[in-house]
Enzyme design. Structure first.
Site, PDB file in Angstrom:
ATOM      1  NE  ARG A   1      -3.904   2.291   0.808  1.00 49.19           N
ATOM      2  CZ  ARG A   1      -4.999   2.586  -0.110  1.00 49.19           C
ATOM      3  NH1 ARG A   1      -5.010   1.973  -1.128  1.00 49.19           N
ATOM      4  NH2 ARG A   1      -5.652   3.673   0.272  1.00 49.19           N
TER       5      ARG A   1
ATOM      6  CD  GLN B   1      10.726   7.692  12.051  1.00 55.40           C
ATOM      7  OE1 GLN B   1      10.242   8.294  12.691  1.00 55.40           O
ATOM      8  NE2 GLN B   1      11.906   7.620  11.483  1.00 55.40           N
TER       9      GLN B   1
ATOM     10  CD  GLU C   1      -8.335 -21.633  29.722  1.00 59.29           C
ATOM     11  OE1 GLU C   1      -7.551 -22.108  30.530  1.00 59.29           O
ATOM     12  OE2 GLU C   1      -9.009 -22.368  28.667  1.00 59.29           O
TER      13      GLU C   1
ATOM     14  NE  ARG D   1      -2.627 -16.363  44.783  1.00 55.52           N
ATOM     15  CZ  ARG D   1      -3.766 -16.245  43.977  1.00 55.52           C
ATOM     16  NH1 ARG D   1      -4.208 -14.998  43.802  1.00 55.52           N
ATOM     17  NH2 ARG D   1      -4.598 -17.194  43.358  1.00 55.52           N
TER      18      ARG D   1
HETATM   19  C1  LIG Z   1     -15.781 -17.073  24.634  1.00 50.64           C
HETATM   20  C2  LIG Z   1     -15.930 -17.632  26.004  1.00 50.64           C
HETATM   21  C3  LIG Z   1     -15.746 -18.824  26.208  1.00 50.64           C
HETATM   22  C4  LIG Z   1     -15.577 -19.427  27.580  1.00 50.64           C
HETATM   23  N1  LIG Z   1     -15.300 -20.830  27.859  1.00 50.64           N
HETATM   24  C5  LIG Z   1     -15.698 -21.076  29.108  1.00 50.64           C
HETATM   25  C6  LIG Z   1     -15.262 -22.474  29.440  1.00 50.64           C
HETATM   26  O1  LIG Z   1     -15.233 -23.389  28.426  1.00 50.64           O
HETATM   27  N2  LIG Z   1     -15.708 -23.045  30.656  1.00 50.64           N
HETATM   28  C7  LIG Z   1     -15.839 -22.314  31.535  1.00 50.64           C
HETATM   29  O2  LIG Z   1     -15.852 -22.685  32.846  1.00 50.64           O
HETATM   30  N3  LIG Z   1     -15.805 -20.948  31.476  1.00 50.64           N
HETATM   31  C8  LIG Z   1     -15.854 -20.473  30.159  1.00 50.64           C
HETATM   32  N4  LIG Z   1     -15.687 -19.020  29.965  1.00 50.64           N
HETATM   33  C9  LIG Z   1     -16.274 -18.227  31.033  1.00 50.64           C
HETATM   34  C10 LIG Z   1     -14.975 -17.322  31.654  1.00 50.64           C
HETATM   35  O3  LIG Z   1     -13.913 -18.042  32.393  1.00 50.64           O
HETATM   36  C11 LIG Z   1     -15.390 -16.149  32.697  1.00 50.64           C
HETATM   37  O4  LIG Z   1     -16.148 -15.300  31.627  1.00 50.64           O
HETATM   38  C12 LIG Z   1     -14.278 -15.266  33.174  1.00 50.64           C
HETATM   39  O5  LIG Z   1     -13.779 -16.299  34.229  1.00 50.64           O
HETATM   40  C13 LIG Z   1     -14.691 -14.197  33.905  1.00 50.64           C
HETATM   41  O6  LIG Z   1     -15.678 -14.086  34.514  1.00 50.64           O
HETATM   42  P1  LIG Z   1     -17.207 -13.219  34.506  1.00 50.64           P
HETATM   43  O7  LIG Z   1     -17.254 -13.206  32.969  1.00 50.64           O
HETATM   44  O8  LIG Z   1     -18.142 -13.866  35.391  1.00 50.64           O
HETATM   45  O9  LIG Z   1     -16.433 -11.898  34.793  1.00 50.64           O
HETATM   46  P2  LIG Z   1     -16.338 -11.441  36.613  1.00 50.64           P
HETATM   47  O10 LIG Z   1     -15.640 -12.337  37.128  1.00 50.64           O
HETATM   48  O11 LIG Z   1     -17.877 -11.079  37.317  1.00 50.64           O
HETATM   49  O12 LIG Z   1     -15.680 -10.249  36.365  1.00 50.64           O
HETATM   50  C14 LIG Z   1     -16.147  -8.875  35.743  1.00 50.64           C
HETATM   51  C15 LIG Z   1     -14.973  -7.869  35.927  1.00 50.64           C
HETATM   52  O13 LIG Z   1     -14.556  -7.538  37.135  1.00 50.64           O
HETATM   53  C16 LIG Z   1     -13.204  -7.903  37.106  1.00 50.64           C
HETATM   54  N5  LIG Z   1     -12.611  -8.490  38.399  1.00 50.64           N
HETATM   55  C17 LIG Z   1     -13.501  -9.508  39.184  1.00 50.64           C
HETATM   56  N6  LIG Z   1     -12.863  -9.896  40.274  1.00 50.64           N
HETATM   57  C18 LIG Z   1     -11.833  -9.085  40.382  1.00 50.64           C
HETATM   58  C19 LIG Z   1     -10.810  -9.011  41.351  1.00 50.64           C
HETATM   59  N7  LIG Z   1     -10.762  -9.627  42.418  1.00 50.64           N
HETATM   60  N8  LIG Z   1      -9.969  -7.889  41.223  1.00 50.64           N
HETATM   61  C20 LIG Z   1      -9.872  -6.963  40.134  1.00 50.64           C
HETATM   62  N9  LIG Z   1     -10.736  -7.204  39.130  1.00 50.64           N
HETATM   63  C21 LIG Z   1     -11.688  -8.059  39.145  1.00 50.64           C
HETATM   64  C22 LIG Z   1     -12.973  -8.827  35.964  1.00 50.64           C
HETATM   65  O14 LIG Z   1     -11.646  -8.872  35.661  1.00 50.64           O
HETATM   66  C23 LIG Z   1     -13.962  -8.356  35.004  1.00 50.64           C
HETATM   67  O15 LIG Z   1     -13.259  -7.418  34.371  1.00 50.64           O
HETATM   68  C24 LIG Z   1     -15.767 -18.280  28.752  1.00 50.64           C
HETATM   69  C25 LIG Z   1     -15.890 -16.962  28.408  1.00 50.64           C
HETATM   70  C26 LIG Z   1     -15.924 -16.537  27.246  1.00 50.64           C
HETATM   71  C27 LIG Z   1     -16.032 -15.123  26.937  1.00 50.64           C
END
Ligand SMILES: Cc1cc2nc3c(=O)[nH]c(=O)nc-3n(C[C@H](O)[C@H](O)[C@H](O)COP(=O)(O)OP(=O)(O)OC[C@H]3O[C@@H](n4cnc5c(N)ncnc54)[C@H](O)[C@@H]3O)c2cc1C
Length: 394
Positions: free
Chosen positions: A270, A281, A366, A384
């Protein structure tokens, strides 16, 4: 001393998976994505190659490969489409590897073997509508019956490949008053009474993969399906995450590489203001960042692989790799989109939008980036010990 050179077998594997992605995943990736199509032919191909059980010993139907090989497979597959690396993460990293460590011989024969051979897909069911990062907040229950069996009730949400899995590793509370010490792990088999699944529609990305919900209404589960002892579920889940996160981190290398390769090719072709945009840059800044992030992410992944190959616990190193590589992948996709200008914004003119959308999920699952930062800070502060005392080496 970590030796970063690949063996002949690893180089041959890399070539093979790279060719698989080029021949089978990439040519149909845009169409699969646009039609939200889970391409079972690609999954069957991965199963045929043995990649769905690559780190499982041959005794249980796997290839018995090392963790560098697993990283190679995850990277090359995600370079094609993260939808299929996601399968590798849940099926092998989170489920099968946990069965290998914590399952009895009978459980390995019954559940692990068909999984390693790719005959049965497997899911990992930890998250619930009101319990994500805070695993101990889960409300799913496993009530022990007088005959020793269990009845499982609850709702799991955002579960990779839930609707396609024949085996679901489900975490539920056998003692709801005991916090994370009250969680136990069970294999639920498709067809069990009271077990239903459905896909979650309208996701931001990973359109060529399946993500779903699991509903359990008093599901009768025999005692033989409990993995590990009662109350050991949290430990099993955390161990599983050390392997799952490793595949997520390794996969992210594939996204960074794809974004870098596309960006370099486009920047050399491009032209604006009379020269290739690669000569500007500000564009070079974005390319340079991708190069640095690819190299640093790879080093972190290989460090974790090296520890795993020696049987050493690597919660700390895997967390660093997952955090850095997934953030780097999203940043690379964002910058690649910028470099491609309006073509990056088009489904028809470049694949970058797909990498961009798909790279967003691994920053959430994860362990969110915030959870990994918290883990690293608490470890550094001495609150921890992420890798546990030496006797806990996995
Ligand atoms: C596409 C996709 C595939 C997935 N696949 C799987 C699967 O196969 N199996 C499975 O079991 N799960 C799965 N998940 C779920 C995923 O592991 C969870 O969404 C994730 O662990 C976060 O949990 P939550 O979305 O409930 O967010 P919450 O835990 O409610 O957190 C919300 C926000 O608060 C922040 N937060 C929470 N606690 C704290 C803290 N102590 N300190 C600072 N910040 C904090 C988080 O970082 C986030 O920004 C999947 C999710 C997606 C999007």
């Amino acid at each position: 001393m970590i030796d970063l050179s690949l063996t002949d077998a690893q180089l041959a594997l890399q070539k093979k998976v790279c060719a698989f992605a080029d021949e089978h995943i990439l040519p149909v990736a845009a169409a699969n994505d646009a039609h939200h199509h889970v391409d079972e032919k690609i999954i069957a191909g991965m199963a045929r190659e043995g990649w769905l059980g690559c780190t499982i010993p041959p005794t249980y139907g796997g290839l018995g490969l090392d963790y560098v090989s697993l990283a190679i497979i995850a990277e090359e597959i995600e370079r094609g489409d993260a939808a299929f690396r996601t399968l590798l993460s849940v099926h092998l990293g989170l489920n099968s590897m946990a069965l290998l460590k914590f399952g009895t011989e009978a459980q390995k024969q019954k559940f692990l073997k068909p999984q390693a051979q790719g005959q049965t897909l497997a899911a990992f069911c930890l998250t619930e509508p009101d319990a994500g990062s805070d695993v101990a907040a889960m409300t799913s229950t496993a009530a022990r019956q007088p005959d020793g069996s269990y009845r499982l009730s609850g709702h799991k949400r955002w579960i990779g490949y839930a609707t396609m899995a024949g085996h679901l590793l489900v975490f539920a509370k056998t003692d709801p008053r005991a916090g994370h010490r009250g969680i136990s792990a069970f294999v639920l088999e498709r067809g069990m009474a009271g077990l239903t699944t459905r896909d979650i529609p309208h996701k931001l990305g990973l359109w060529a993969s399946s993500t779903g919900e699991v509903f359990m209404e008093n599901v009768p589960v025999p005692a033989e399906n409990r993995i590990g002892a009662e109350g050991h579920g949290f430990k099993i889940a955390m161990h599983a995450l050390d392997n799952g996160r490793f595949t997520v981190a390794a996969g992210a290398l594939g996204t960074i590489r794809a974004c870098l390769e596309h960006s370099v090719a486009y920047a050399r072709q491009r032209k604006t203001f009379g020269q290739e945009i690669g000569r500007h840059q500000f564009v070079q800044d974005m390319i340079a960042k991708m190069v640095l992030n690819l190299e640093t992410s790879r080093l972190l992944v290989l460090q974790a692989a090296w520890l795993k190959n020696q049987g050493r616990r690597d919660t700390r190193e895997v967390s660093l790799a997952k955090w850095h590589a997934t953030e780097s992948a999203f940043s690379a996709a964002n910058d690649a989109l910028q470099i491609h200008g309006n073509k990056g914004f088009s489904h028809d003119e470049s694949p970058i939008g797909r990498y961009f959308r798909n790279a967003r999920a691994p920053i959430i699952y994860e362990g969110t980036t915030q959870i990994h930062k918290m883990m690293q800070a608490e470890h550094a502060l001495g609150y921890r010990a992420l890798n546990g005392p030496p006797e806990m080496v996995s």
